[in-house]
Design a protein around this motif. Sequence first.
Motif, PDB file in Angstrom:
ATOM      1  N   THR A  63      34.952  77.332  70.825  1.00 54.73           N
ATOM      2  CA  THR A  63      34.050  76.182  70.754  1.00 54.73           C
ATOM      3  C   THR A  63      32.611  76.548  71.027  1.00 54.73           C
ATOM      4  O   THR A  63      31.778  75.675  71.238  1.00 54.73           O
ATOM      5  N   ALA A  64      32.289  77.813  71.046  1.00 55.56           N
ATOM      6  CA  ALA A  64      30.915  78.280  71.276  1.00 55.56           C
ATOM      7  C   ALA A  64      30.355  77.715  72.565  1.00 55.56           C
ATOM      8  O   ALA A  64      29.173  77.422  72.689  1.00 55.56           O
ATOM      9  N   GLY A  65      31.210  77.533  73.575  1.00 56.70           N
ATOM     10  CA  GLY A  65      30.755  77.117  74.888  1.00 56.70           C
ATOM     11  C   GLY A  65      30.569  75.626  75.037  1.00 56.70           C
ATOM     12  O   GLY A  65      30.190  75.153  76.105  1.00 56.70           O
ATOM     13  N   ARG A  66      30.823  74.837  73.963  1.00 52.68           N
ATOM     14  CA  ARG A  66      30.651  73.396  74.075  1.00 52.68           C
ATOM     15  C   ARG A  66      31.887  72.756  74.691  1.00 52.68           C
ATOM     16  O   ARG A  66      33.003  73.243  74.534  1.00 52.68           O
ATOM     17  N   LYS A  67      31.701  71.618  75.372  1.00 55.31           N
ATOM     18  CA  LYS A  67      32.819  70.877  75.914  1.00 55.31           C
ATOM     19  C   LYS A  67      33.607  70.270  74.762  1.00 55.31           C
ATOM     20  O   LYS A  67      33.059  69.546  73.928  1.00 55.31           O
ATOM     21  N   PRO A  68      34.909  70.556  74.651  1.00 52.88           N
ATOM     22  CA  PRO A  68      35.671  70.066  73.511  1.00 52.88           C
ATOM     23  C   PRO A  68      35.878  68.558  73.575  1.00 52.88           C
ATOM     24  O   PRO A  68      36.054  67.978  74.638  1.00 52.88           O
ATOM     25  N   THR A  69      35.831  67.933  72.411  1.00 54.69           N
ATOM     26  CA  THR A  69      36.131  66.513  72.295  1.00 54.69           C
ATOM     27  C   THR A  69      37.596  66.357  71.918  1.00 54.69           C
ATOM     28  O   THR A  69      38.238  67.309  71.453  1.00 54.69           O
ATOM     29  N   HIS A 124      52.562  81.262  68.166  1.00 51.13           N
ATOM     30  CA  HIS A 124      52.824  81.711  69.519  1.00 51.13           C
ATOM     31  C   HIS A 124      51.570  81.525  70.359  1.00 51.13           C
ATOM     32  O   HIS A 124      50.495  81.251  69.850  1.00 51.13           O
ATOM     33  N   SER A 125      51.718  81.688  71.665  1.00 46.97           N
ATOM     34  CA  SER A 125      50.595  81.431  72.564  1.00 46.97           C
ATOM     35  C   SER A 125      49.773  82.682  72.855  1.00 46.97           C
ATOM     36  O   SER A 125      48.820  82.629  73.617  1.00 46.97           O
ATOM     37  N   ASP A 126      50.136  83.806  72.249  1.00 40.83           N
ATOM     38  CA  ASP A 126      49.362  85.026  72.450  1.00 40.83           C
ATOM     39  C   ASP A 126      48.038  84.924  71.698  1.00 40.83           C
ATOM     40  O   ASP A 126      47.889  84.101  70.788  1.00 40.83           O
ATOM     41  N   PRO A 127      47.068  85.769  72.035  1.00 45.79           N
ATOM     42  CA  PRO A 127      45.759  85.656  71.396  1.00 45.79           C
ATOM     43  C   PRO A 127      45.729  86.118  69.951  1.00 45.79           C
ATOM     44  O   PRO A 127      44.720  85.936  69.281  1.00 45.79           O
ATOM     45  N   GLY A 128      46.801  86.757  69.462  1.00 43.74           N
ATOM     46  CA  GLY A 128      46.783  87.246  68.091  1.00 43.74           C
ATOM     47  C   GLY A 128      47.007  86.143  67.089  1.00 43.74           C
ATOM     48  O   GLY A 128      47.850  86.254  66.204  1.00 43.74           O
ATOM     49  N   MET A 129      46.279  85.036  67.200  1.00 45.28           N
ATOM     50  CA  MET A 129      46.465  83.914  66.295  1.00 45.28           C
ATOM     51  C   MET A 129      45.141  83.558  65.649  1.00 45.28           C
ATOM     52  O   MET A 129      44.093  84.097  65.969  1.00 45.28           O
ATOM     53  N   PHE A 130      45.214  82.629  64.702  1.00 50.00           N
ATOM     54  CA  PHE A 130      44.019  82.170  64.020  1.00 50.00           C
ATOM     55  C   PHE A 130      43.435  80.965  64.751  1.00 50.00           C
ATOM     56  O   PHE A 130      44.151  80.179  65.360  1.00 50.00           O
ATOM     57  N   GLY A 131      42.127  80.823  64.697  1.00 54.34           N
ATOM     58  CA  GLY A 131      41.441  79.704  65.313  1.00 54.34           C
ATOM     59  C   GLY A 131      40.167  79.411  64.550  1.00 54.34           C
ATOM     60  O   GLY A 131      39.971  79.904  63.434  1.00 54.34           O
ATOM     61  N   ARG A 132      39.278  78.623  65.147  1.00 48.80           N
ATOM     62  CA  ARG A 132      38.066  78.195  64.465  1.00 48.80           C
ATOM     63  C   ARG A 132      36.842  78.491  65.315  1.00 48.80           C
ATOM     64  O   ARG A 132      36.811  78.175  66.501  1.00 48.80           O
ATOM     65  N   MET A 133      35.830  79.084  64.693  1.00 47.20           N
ATOM     66  CA  MET A 133      34.557  79.300  65.373  1.00 47.20           C
ATOM     67  C   MET A 133      33.804  77.988  65.542  1.00 47.20           C
ATOM     68  O   MET A 133      33.065  77.799  66.512  1.00 47.20           O
ATOM     69  N   PHE A 134      33.968  77.078  64.578  1.00 44.78           N
ATOM     70  CA  PHE A 134      33.209  75.823  64.575  1.00 44.78           C
ATOM     71  C   PHE A 134      34.176  74.637  64.465  1.00 44.78           C
ATOM     72  O   PHE A 134      34.207  73.938  63.449  1.00 44.78           O
ATOM     73  N   PRO A 135      34.974  74.406  65.496  1.00 44.85           N
ATOM     74  CA  PRO A 135      36.003  73.365  65.409  1.00 44.85           C
ATOM     75  C   PRO A 135      35.456  71.953  65.327  1.00 44.85           C
ATOM     76  O   PRO A 135      36.184  71.034  64.946  1.00 44.85           O
ATOM     77  N   ASP A 136      34.201  71.746  65.691  1.00 45.01           N
ATOM     78  CA  ASP A 136      33.628  70.402  65.628  1.00 45.01           C
ATOM     79  C   ASP A 136      33.139  70.035  64.226  1.00 45.01           C
ATOM     80  O   ASP A 136      32.766  68.876  63.995  1.00 45.01           O
ATOM     81  N   LEU A 137      33.110  70.994  63.314  1.00 44.46           N
ATOM     82  CA  LEU A 137      32.638  70.706  61.959  1.00 44.46           C
ATOM     83  C   LEU A 137      33.777  70.174  61.107  1.00 44.46           C
ATOM     84  O   LEU A 137      34.888  70.705  61.138  1.00 44.46           O
ATOM     85  N   LEU A 138      33.489  69.134  60.354  1.00 49.46           N
ATOM     86  CA  LEU A 138      34.514  68.496  59.542  1.00 49.46           C
ATOM     87  C   LEU A 138      34.874  69.376  58.345  1.00 49.46           C
ATOM     88  O   LEU A 138      34.018  70.067  57.787  1.00 49.46           O
ATOM     89  N   PRO A 139      36.133  69.347  57.929  1.00 49.95           N
ATOM     90  CA  PRO A 139      36.531  70.134  56.751  1.00 49.95           C
ATOM     91  C   PRO A 139      35.927  69.570  55.478  1.00 49.95           C
ATOM     92  O   PRO A 139      35.700  68.362  55.350  1.00 49.95           O
ATOM     93  N   LEU A 140      35.650  70.457  54.539  1.00 48.36           N
ATOM     94  CA  LEU A 140      35.125  70.053  53.243  1.00 48.36           C
ATOM     95  C   LEU A 140      36.294  69.793  52.304  1.00 48.36           C
ATOM     96  O   LEU A 140      37.173  70.644  52.135  1.00 48.36           O
ATOM     97  N   LYS A 141      36.295  68.650  51.689  1.00 46.95           N
ATOM     98  CA  LYS A 141      37.343  68.290  50.737  1.00 46.95           C
ATOM     99  C   LYS A 141      36.775  68.327  49.327  1.00 46.95           C
ATOM    100  O   LYS A 141      35.766  67.668  49.034  1.00 46.95           O
ATOM    101  N   VAL A 142      37.423  69.101  48.469  1.00 47.98           N
ATOM    102  CA  VAL A 142      36.974  69.266  47.090  1.00 47.98           C
ATOM    103  C   VAL A 142      38.189  69.148  46.175  1.00 47.98           C
ATOM    104  O   VAL A 142      39.223  69.776  46.436  1.00 47.98           O
ATOM    105  N   PRO A 143      38.108  68.389  45.090  1.00 48.11           N
ATOM    106  CA  PRO A 143      39.240  68.278  44.159  1.00 48.11           C
ATOM    107  C   PRO A 143      39.586  69.630  43.548  1.00 48.11           C
ATOM    108  O   PRO A 143      38.703  70.445  43.273  1.00 48.11           O
TER     109      PRO A 143
END
Length: 514
Positions: A13-19, A31-50
Amino acid sequence: MHEEITIAPGHGTAGRKPTPESLARQRLSGHSDPGMFGRMFPDLLPLKVPPAALEALGAAMLDASPGDPGGNNPGVPAGFTYLGQFVDHDITLDLTSIGEKNADPDGIENFRTPALDLDAIYGLGPDGSRHLYARNLDNGKAPGPKLLIGKTFNVPDTGITGDLRNDLPRNQEGFALIGDHRNDENLVVAQTHLAFLKFHNKVCDMITTPGRKPDEIFQEARRIVTWHYQWMVLHDFVERVTERGIVAKILHEGRKFYRFKRLPYMPVEFSAAAYRFGHSMVRGRYNHNRLFPAATLEQLFQFTGLSGNIVGDLASTMPPPPPPQFHLPTLPSNWIIDWRRYYDLSPPANPESVNLNLSRKIDPLLVAPLHTLPGGGGNLAVRNLKRGVHLGLPSGQSVAGAIGVTPLTPDEIATGPDGDAAKKHGLLKHTPLWYYILKEAQMKGGGIKLGPVGSTIVAEVFVGLVHGDHESYLWQRGPSWRPELPSRTPGTFLMTDLLRLVGDISPIDGISTL
């Protein structure tokens, strides 16, 4: 479907307090180990494109004149395209099925450690991955510290003779005995993997002393190899393709956006968008060696076990395939790589005939073979665009805003035939992240380097992956550590230094070093 979990507050979350909303978007499966995928910018909305818009944009991302010298990147020899692929295989492996990705795009488990630790080379070590290692000469029942090397076979009437060990090690079925099967996907990444196998073995030779235990030799060689590889990735590869000075700045000031509390995770903004810039660097043909000065991309896939025609001992017993297919026991010697044609190992021994392949520019255009992948693979550009939407990636403009840089203008994005497609489908102000990063490199970096969004993501993630590994040189010694192996410039270590140290520059020409 994998079991769903919620990642720890503050992760990515780049140090921001999560909402509550951002925490919901951080749901991951596996799994709960760190070898997983995540998001650098979780507060940004996903882009939807047809899908139709993505298909039209992807089709327009065609490099219509890949032979044009103006499309070459003079600062990036072509070997770095495949070094980048080798590095990618070292840090990510997604075995989730397409159906699972579509149903739960955040449900992705990384089966490769998110660290530059060369687990694609070493596997689980001599005890856990014995099939990767040569036997201990003092005790034939146990593996020694060295990695296996495979043999090529000599083709008649080529003038190539001798016992050449220049293939990946293989079993009788032709499958490569390596830590990541994807490194037998095309010939250049396979030969890159082979160079690292030989690099480790060379370091073993350099540190072996009478009476020293094989396990001690292996552990020390792995440390030396891995530290020099990490330094090389940051300073010979990442610095080469990102904005000038950004790696040094991050090493000095720290990461602002790729943040984690304990150990790294793999950001989807990196794996599914920013780091896919390498697809635009691929050439349609390569000056591979003196026998094949115009090898096609298709041929580089044919001479492998994963994508091509290497089938091991079965080559003599399998029914012949229809032309132009063929079966091979191992790599033929006449297809061994000449590294002088992929990296700037100047001065070349024969400058009249050794022409250096340059990568294509970093821009939104992919060569034609990537638009029609073999085996019904479809259009790589379309696949990348659709994957980004399935994973819920934000737009390029929103990421630019999040890191505090001025986004590309609609007029900048609208340039070229690809820009026309983006304009037609309303993607000028809200642009898919992968395409945006390539367009940014074209408009801001002249196709020579990534622009500010691409550079920030790529440089921060690579610095973070090295720093987050508690066995890395950054963690153990800090950024002031300098490579110690022999090199052209003491205190540095480039890919060209690795190839010189291995002493296998152009085996079919009898050239070991330059």
